[in-house]
Structure formats: structure tokens, C-alpha cells
Scaffold this motif. Sequence first.
Motif, PDB file in Angstrom:
ATOM      1  N   GLY A 147     -52.843 -81.832  69.376  1.00 36.46           N
ATOM      2  CA  GLY A 147     -53.371 -80.583  69.747  1.00 36.46           C
ATOM      3  C   GLY A 147     -52.669 -79.973  70.909  1.00 36.46           C
ATOM      4  N   GLY A 148     -51.308 -79.840  71.077  1.00 35.78           N
ATOM      5  CA  GLY A 148     -50.725 -79.598  72.246  1.00 35.78           C
ATOM      6  C   GLY A 148     -49.867 -78.451  71.719  1.00 35.78           C
ATOM      7  N   LEU A 184     -44.446 -69.808  72.453  1.00 34.82           N
ATOM      8  CA  LEU A 184     -45.236 -71.021  72.813  1.00 34.82           C
ATOM      9  C   LEU A 184     -46.457 -70.922  71.743  1.00 34.82           C
ATOM     10  CD1 LEU A 184     -46.683 -72.678  75.001  1.00 34.82           C
ATOM     11  CD2 LEU A 184     -48.047 -70.741  75.671  1.00 34.82           C
ATOM     12  N   LEU A 185     -46.410 -72.017  70.933  1.00 36.88           N
ATOM     13  CA  LEU A 185     -46.925 -72.163  69.701  1.00 36.88           C
ATOM     14  C   LEU A 185     -47.994 -73.212  69.537  1.00 36.88           C
ATOM     15  CD1 LEU A 185     -47.281 -71.401  66.767  1.00 36.88           C
ATOM     16  CD2 LEU A 185     -45.330 -73.056  66.265  1.00 36.88           C
ATOM     17  N   ASP A 186     -49.248 -73.031  69.342  1.00 33.58           N
ATOM     18  CA  ASP A 186     -50.245 -73.779  68.923  1.00 33.58           C
ATOM     19  C   ASP A 186     -50.027 -74.270  67.585  1.00 33.58           C
ATOM     20  OD1 ASP A 186     -52.655 -75.259  68.316  1.00 33.58           O
ATOM     21  OD2 ASP A 186     -53.759 -74.231  69.515  1.00 33.58           O
ATOM     22  N   CYS A 187     -49.678 -75.333  67.028  1.00 37.07           N
ATOM     23  CA  CYS A 187     -49.371 -75.814  65.769  1.00 37.07           C
ATOM     24  C   CYS A 187     -50.621 -75.898  64.823  1.00 37.07           C
ATOM     25  CB  CYS A 187     -48.581 -77.251  65.556  1.00 37.07           C
ATOM     26  SG  CYS A 187     -46.978 -76.941  66.220  1.00 37.07           S
ATOM     27  N   LYS A 218     -61.648 -83.076  70.502  1.00 36.64           N
ATOM     28  CA  LYS A 218     -61.089 -83.292  69.112  1.00 36.64           C
ATOM     29  C   LYS A 218     -59.771 -83.811  69.083  1.00 36.64           C
ATOM     30  CE  LYS A 218     -63.853 -80.070  66.457  1.00 36.64           C
ATOM     31  NZ  LYS A 218     -64.252 -78.550  66.651  1.00 36.64           N
ATOM     32  N   ASN A 219     -58.904 -83.507  70.410  1.00 38.90           N
ATOM     33  CA  ASN A 219     -57.497 -83.964  70.356  1.00 38.90           C
ATOM     34  C   ASN A 219     -57.286 -84.305  71.869  1.00 38.90           C
ATOM     35  OD1 ASN A 219     -56.350 -82.910  67.800  1.00 38.90           O
ATOM     36  ND2 ASN A 219     -57.327 -81.020  68.605  1.00 38.90           N
ATOM     37  N   LEU A 220     -56.216 -84.908  71.969  1.00 37.52           N
ATOM     38  CA  LEU A 220     -55.923 -85.323  73.371  1.00 37.52           C
ATOM     39  C   LEU A 220     -55.608 -84.500  74.308  1.00 37.52           C
ATOM     40  CD1 LEU A 220     -53.639 -88.669  72.544  1.00 37.52           C
ATOM     41  CD2 LEU A 220     -56.045 -88.645  73.622  1.00 37.52           C
ATOM     42  N   CYS A 221     -54.968 -83.294  73.903  1.00 32.69           N
ATOM     43  CA  CYS A 221     -54.406 -82.470  74.568  1.00 32.69           C
ATOM     44  C   CYS A 221     -55.417 -81.160  74.856  1.00 32.69           C
ATOM     45  CB  CYS A 221     -53.248 -81.679  74.092  1.00 32.69           C
ATOM     46  SG  CYS A 221     -51.853 -82.583  73.857  1.00 32.69           S
ATOM     47  N   GLU A 222     -56.736 -81.581  74.692  1.00 35.59           N
ATOM     48  CA  GLU A 222     -57.976 -80.781  75.090  1.00 35.59           C
ATOM     49  C   GLU A 222     -58.210 -81.127  76.636  1.00 35.59           C
ATOM     50  OE1 GLU A 222     -61.515 -80.585  72.715  1.00 35.59           O
ATOM     51  OE2 GLU A 222     -60.159 -80.857  70.989  1.00 35.59           O
ATOM     52  N   HIS A 254     -48.645 -89.374  78.259  1.00 39.88           N
ATOM     53  CA  HIS A 254     -47.732 -88.771  77.851  1.00 39.88           C
ATOM     54  C   HIS A 254     -47.996 -87.128  77.250  1.00 39.88           C
ATOM     55  CE1 HIS A 254     -43.972 -86.781  76.215  1.00 39.88           C
ATOM     56  NE2 HIS A 254     -44.746 -86.704  75.017  1.00 39.88           N
ATOM     57  N   ALA A 255     -49.012 -87.541  76.318  1.00 45.87           N
ATOM     58  CA  ALA A 255     -49.473 -86.284  75.453  1.00 45.87           C
ATOM     59  C   ALA A 255     -50.195 -85.324  76.460  1.00 45.87           C
ATOM     60  CB  ALA A 255     -50.436 -86.708  74.348  1.00 45.87           C
ATOM     61  N   VAL A 256     -51.042 -85.889  77.455  1.00 48.73           N
ATOM     62  CA  VAL A 256     -51.720 -84.872  78.361  1.00 48.73           C
ATOM     63  C   VAL A 256     -50.808 -84.343  79.171  1.00 48.73           C
ATOM     64  CG1 VAL A 256     -53.361 -85.066  80.227  1.00 48.73           C
ATOM     65  CG2 VAL A 256     -53.997 -86.239  78.153  1.00 48.73           C
TER      66      VAL A 256
END
Length: 386
Positions: free
Chosen positions: A40-41, A186-189, A243-247, A271-273
Motif C-alpha cells: 500500500g506504499g 510519485l505513484l500509488d500502485c 488495510k495495508n502496512l503503509c497506512e 522496512h515497509a513503514v
Amino acid sequence: MQRQIVNKFLELYGGEASTVSKFFAPGRVNLIGEHIDYNGGYVFPCAIDFGTYAAARKRDDDRIRFATLNFDLRVEVDVNDITYLEEHDWTNYPKGVIKEFIKKGHKIGGFDILYYGNIPNGSGLSSSASLEVLTAVVVNDLFDCNEDMVEMVKMSQMAENQFVGVNCGIMDQFACGMGKLDHAILLDCQTLEYKYAPLKLDGYKIVIGNTKKRRGLADSKYNERRSECQYALECLQKELNIKNLCEINIEEFEKNKQLIDKEIPRNRAEHAVEENMRVKEAVEALNKGDIITFGKLMNASHESLKDLYEVTGVELDTMVEESRKIEGTIGSRMTGAGFGGCTVSIVKEDSVDKFIEQVGKNYEARTGLKPEFYVANVGNGAGKIN
């Protein structure tokens, strides 16, 4: 290059130069934001100024003839009978894209096409996405399909996922199609929301280093990392509505990381955050014209991928170490899936020759592999060449 490909096209297919259309789609490099698209990043790629060229011309029948200057294989198919065939090798990528247009109800006829790619083979700079997006632009133009670029990007990804059978994300096709001169994306996949950030590299160059290490582990380890991240997410979801780690931000993660009861998934989540935060900081730095801070964030990204995510390996780490020893290097990191492939470095223009010579020599001495280096400019996305 344009003249050369048209001349070769006429040698192969005959006719007049005035009837041939020319097209180009770039490769891409991801500058920062690695292994977080599925968490979610954000990713932060840019199109580069080498890629894939094509010369093409409509026919009066339903035959499509494929050829390339890169390989000997030539293939001819009927547009009404497009199927995946292993022996058709590289042409399965463009065939899959043509099939997507047909599935959307477009009337596609026959055409002759000649490709030439100058993306180094196996470099991880997205030669397959470049080929797919290029084919979409060609078909869209020749047959007046009026699809917009984002739609063609989605169709190109679909072709690779469903026709070729490679489960890639959308970043590669998006960067090849939507690239913008002197900008990164800068893209939100997940949502495909995107913004451009200026990448004014006055006095600096992007140098891509190919370790020449085959990425044999990348696929199995990729699936392993995804499941470790999923485990970490499920642990956090016991207390957090996400819903995702990057939230979550770093502060929230620090407060709640004890919910992840295993060290390895906890490291992957960290790492993800943090990587997602680095991407946002990188964009801020570029918006201020602060390339030095951008370089430091690239370095921090690599350390995290090495220590917390464990996807680098001896070759990538060695090349990054040697790259950072050069005085003009302001940032260097692995790019792509890891376990081989490429590094990306930002290097002072007047240090580039020294960088290539010294890093090449020292890397080869330490690993026994002879690397390749490509100096890339930030280019536009795919389109017709007038």
C-alpha cells in the motif's frame, strides 16, 4: 536510430519511407520506494532515455508480421487467431497487447512492425514493459482506437499477467507510458493516483550499475516476503483498523510493533513503514531542489533493504559500497526486486568517468563479475516520433 530502423524496415518489408510510422517507449528505473507497492506504499520511478523503438505500417489483410533487430526470430500471425505459443518467444508480449485491444472491441487489422531495443538484456530496466507499452501506442495510432495512456498502461499489464503469465505489478508499464521529461512519478500502485515531482539533476547524472548477477532467488523470495508482510499486517490488525502496512506512520508502528510476535515479519513491516516515509521525504526534498537529502534517503533505503528486508545479497551490497567510495556519489542503492540486477546512483557529472572506472574495477576484483554501467537521462513516456 530512427533513420536506421526505417531503412531496415524498408529492407525487410519494402515500400516507401513516407508510409512508415516511428514510435518509442522508454525503460524505467525506480529511484526509491522498493518492496512497498504491495504493502500500500508509494513507488517513485522515472522513465529513462533508452528503451524500445518501432517502425510500423498497416497492411491490407489480417496478417501481422513481427521482427526485431535484436534477435533472429521473426513471427507471422493472423490477427483473428492470436494465441500464446512458447516458440514465438519475445513476440508473445506484443501479441498479448494486441489481444487486449481486440477484447475491448477494437477492429484491428494486419500490420508490419520492426522493433529495436537498446535496454540491456536482463538489466531489470523493464524491457518487457517498454515493448508492451510501445505496441499499445502503435496499435492505438494505426487503428485510431483513441485509448488514453493510463488505459494502455493497464492493458499492457493485463497482457503480461494473463497472456504471458507473469504476475507483475503496474509500476513498470506506468513509468514507461506516463514518464515526463526531468520528472519522476510519485505513484500509488493501488489507486493509480500519481503526481510528478521535478528531477532537476543540474550537475548530476543517474548512473545505473548492472551487477551481472542473475536474479535466480528473486521470485521465490518475493513470495516469501509478501507472506511475511501479510503475517505482520494480520498481527497489527488485531488492534488497528488498517488495510495495508503503509497506512501507519513510524510513530504508530513503534507504539504497536510488539503486536507482531515474530522478529522477521516485524523487520519486514518496519522496512515497509519507514520506506514509505522515505519516499514522501524524497519528494519533499526534490520539490525544494535538495538533491543532497534525496541522496541520503537513497542510502538509507538500501540499508533497510539489506538489514530489515534482506533482499540485497553480496553483489548488490558490494557495488553500493564501491559506489559510495567515489567522492562525487551522493546516493546509491539497489533498485528492483533484489538478489542481483541493478543499482542506481546519483553521481556528480564530473565524477562519472572515475565512478565507472573505479567501481567497475573494484567490483570485479571483489566478485569476479564484470559489471556494466549506463548513464541515463530522465525522459518522456511512450509516443509517436514525428
